[in-house]
Structures are given as C-alpha cells and as structure tokens.
Write an enzyme that holds these catalytic residues in place. Structure first.
Site, short mmCIF file in Angstrom:
data_model
loop_
_atom_site.label_atom_id
_atom_site.label_comp_id
_atom_site.label_asym_id
_atom_site.label_seq_id
_atom_site.Cartn_x
_atom_site.Cartn_y
_atom_site.Cartn_z
CG ASP A 50 3.36 -1.21 2.83
OD1 ASP A 50 3.84 -0.51 1.93
OD2 ASP A 50 2.22 -1.05 3.27
NE ARG A 60 -8.53 0.32 5.74
CZ ARG A 60 -7.33 0.59 6.25
NH1 ARG A 60 -6.72 1.73 5.96
NH2 ARG A 60 -6.73 -0.27 7.06
CB ALA A 99 9.82 3.36 7.45
N GLY A 100 7.58 2.94 9.74
CA GLY A 100 7.21 3.06 11.14
C GLY A 100 6.88 1.72 11.77
CG ASP A 101 3.89 -0.56 10.02
OD1 ASP A 101 3.34 0.22 10.84
OD2 ASP A 101 3.47 -0.75 8.87
CE1 TYR A 117 -5.77 11.64 11.72
CE2 TYR A 117 -4.05 12.73 10.45
CZ TYR A 117 -5.38 12.59 10.79
OH TYR A 117 -6.32 13.40 10.22
#
Length: 332
Positions: free
Chosen positions: A297, A113, A259-261, A173
C-alpha cells in the site's frame, strides 16, 4: 481545539484514522495456497502521512493502537519515516487491526478489525495533535468503523473547523465495511464539512448513483474544492465554476490498493506549497503511479526533485510518461 500539544512542534498537517498491519502473500499467490506472507504497515490516513513526510512536510498521525507487537511495529515504522506519533494512544485492552490481501480473490481483501483499538478513538485522543496542525486530513473509513467512530469523526471535524483548520476528506468508500444506504448520507455530510474532497468517479457512481464527474460537486455543496479521480483517464478539480483536468500517465498496474492515498498526498503536498490546481493534479498522479506498480500500500518515493521535474513537464513530455515494474521505473 486547544490542548497539551502547545509546547510541541507545529505541524503542516495532521492525519487521523485507523492503521493496521497487512499481510500479503509472497509471489502473488492466493491466501489459500501461499506458504509465506510479507507484513506491511497499512492505513489510508497513515499512508498519506507517510508520503507527506517523505516530501518534507511536518506531519503527525493521530489514532489508537493496541499494546501488542503490531501496534509497536506501526509506531516504529511511522516514526522512522518522520511522522510524529508522539500523541498516539496505546490501548491495553483492544488489539491493533489486521487485514489480508488475497491476490486474484473475490473479495481481494479480508479485514479483521472489529473491536480494534482505533474503533474506540475519542475526540480527546487527537485534540492535542490537531491543535498543533494547520490542516487536518481524514477519510470515510473511520466513519465506517461504527456509529461511535462516526460521531467521533464528526466532532473532530467540527472542532477543527471552529479552530480555523483547513480540512481535506477522502471519501474512501469500503463496501465490506458498510452498505451504501448507510454510507451515502454520512459521507456526503462529512464531505460538506471539508474544504477539499477527494472522490473516485466509480465510487460516486456506486454510492450516490450519479453518472458524470460534473454532477459530483453538488453532493458536497459546501466544499470549496472537489477532486474527482477517474482511474487511468485522469482527474478533475472543481473549484466553484472553474474546472481543471489533467490526464494520468500510462501505468502498468500491479496492485491498485493505496493509490488513492498516494494521489491525495501528492495533491495536498502541492497545495501546501501553493501550487496551481493543475500542478496539484499532476503531483497526485505521479505519487499514485508509484503505488500502482508496487505490491504494498505504501512505497518509498524518489527524490522530490525527480517528481518536480516530471510535474513540470510540457504537455508532450507529460503524455509520454510511463510507469512499470515493482520499483516504479519511469520512461519518457
């Protein structure tokens, strides 16, 4: 903020940050050995937007993408699920970012990226979108893309605060992107500018060296609401002196990335609807569970009525919830 979006539809929430395409080896093979990969849209902020849109919220995503097949694929994919991408900037000179998953590898993710279109994001690129939105959701990943990107993110947040927007921030992070010594003060300052902060206990331990969940709110002293996720053990919300905790359902984890999203989206959806802190945590757990059992994702959610029934379960029924399989099947 004010700008060109005044004549367009108002939004419940805007998300801002880089999205990429991710290539995932078929059949769970390693990158070194696979002959086939599947390609999916990916990005923390657009993942959140995807789930919020599926849950019926008016949501927009702001960023830059390259004028290339990957960028066009992202815009088409997001538009098809109802995300407003009308103000995304198409960059003729920089590419859309790409990353690869390497199942069982160490590291398990490889990013390509550097110099991407999103790394050149400017405040003016997203100001009209944020002006149309009641809320703004961001993550620490944007700040990790470089000093210019971090400065832009701070300016976006400060302008949104001045305009009275409610801001949520997921620490997110990513060790491959920047060292903890550089990340820790930046992430703490960004979190302090937000109304709601999402952070994993494990990442807080790694970044700031704390030990317990109840130590974390002090890192973001100016934030009104701090949500601490502790994997399969559950999650806790700290609001002033009030503490709310909900255990996580049982999940047969296939792939943890994303999963956090999903958790943030479930929590934010419930918050937008005026749900209690306990209900917000349950919605977060339910969406996260669906991603934990899937290879990509982002996933297609079940009908909102199904999720609502699960979220409203009594304590015994909630404790009996169990998720397994690539389709996210649920048993009680």
């Amino acid at each position: 903020m004010s700008g060109d979006g005044a004549e367009l539809a108002r939004l419940d929430i805007a998300t801002v940050g880089e999205s990429m395409v991710v290539l995932v080896p078929s059949r769970g093979e390693s990158l070194e050995r696979t002959a086939e990969t599947a390609l999916f849209p990916a990005g923390a902020e657009s993942n959140v937007a995807s789930y919020l849109s599926q849950l019926g919220h008016a949501v927009g995503w702001g960023s830059r993408v390259g004028n290339d097949p990957f960028g066009r694929r992202l815009l088409r994919s997001f538009s098809e699920i109802g995300i407003d991408v009308s103000q995304v900037v198409i960059d003729d000179y920089r590419p859309t970012g790409v990353y690869f998953k390497d199942p069982g590898g160490e590291p398990s993710v490889y990013y390509y990226r550097s110099g991407s279109a999103a790394s050149a994001l400017g405040v003016g690129d997203v100001a009209p979108l944020v002006a149309r939105s009641a809320r703004l959701h961001i993550t620490g990943i944007t700040a990790a893309l470089g000093k210019g990107a971090a400065l832009t993110l701070f300016n976006i947040v400060r302008e949104a605060r001045a305009a009275g927007k409610r801001i949520s921030f997921d620490v997110n992070y990513r060790a491959p992107l920047w060292p903890t010594a550089e990340a820790a003060p930046v992430l703490a300052e960004l979190g302090g500018l937000a109304d709601t902060v999402f952070v994993g206990l494990d990442e807080a331990q790694h970044v700031w060296g704390i030990e317990r969940a109840d130590e974390i709110p002090a890192i973001f002293a100016r934030s009104a609401e701090v949500v601490v996720k502790d994997g399969g053990d559950g999650a806790t919300t700290f609001i002033g002196d009030d503490v709310f905790r909900e255990p996580a359902p049982t999940v047969e984890v296939l792939e943890p990335v994303g999963a956090g999203d999903a958790f943030a989206a479930g929590y934010l959806s419930a918050s937008i609807r005026g749900a209690s802190p306990a209900e917000r945590l349950r919605w977060g757990h339910l969406l996260a569970a669906r991603v934990l059992v899937a290879p990509s994702d982002s996933v297609v959610l079940p009908p909102a009525g199904v999720l609502a029934a699960q979220a409203e379960a009594d304590p015994a029924a909630w404790a009996a919830l169990s998720f397994a399989g690539s389709e996210g099947s649920c048993t009680v």
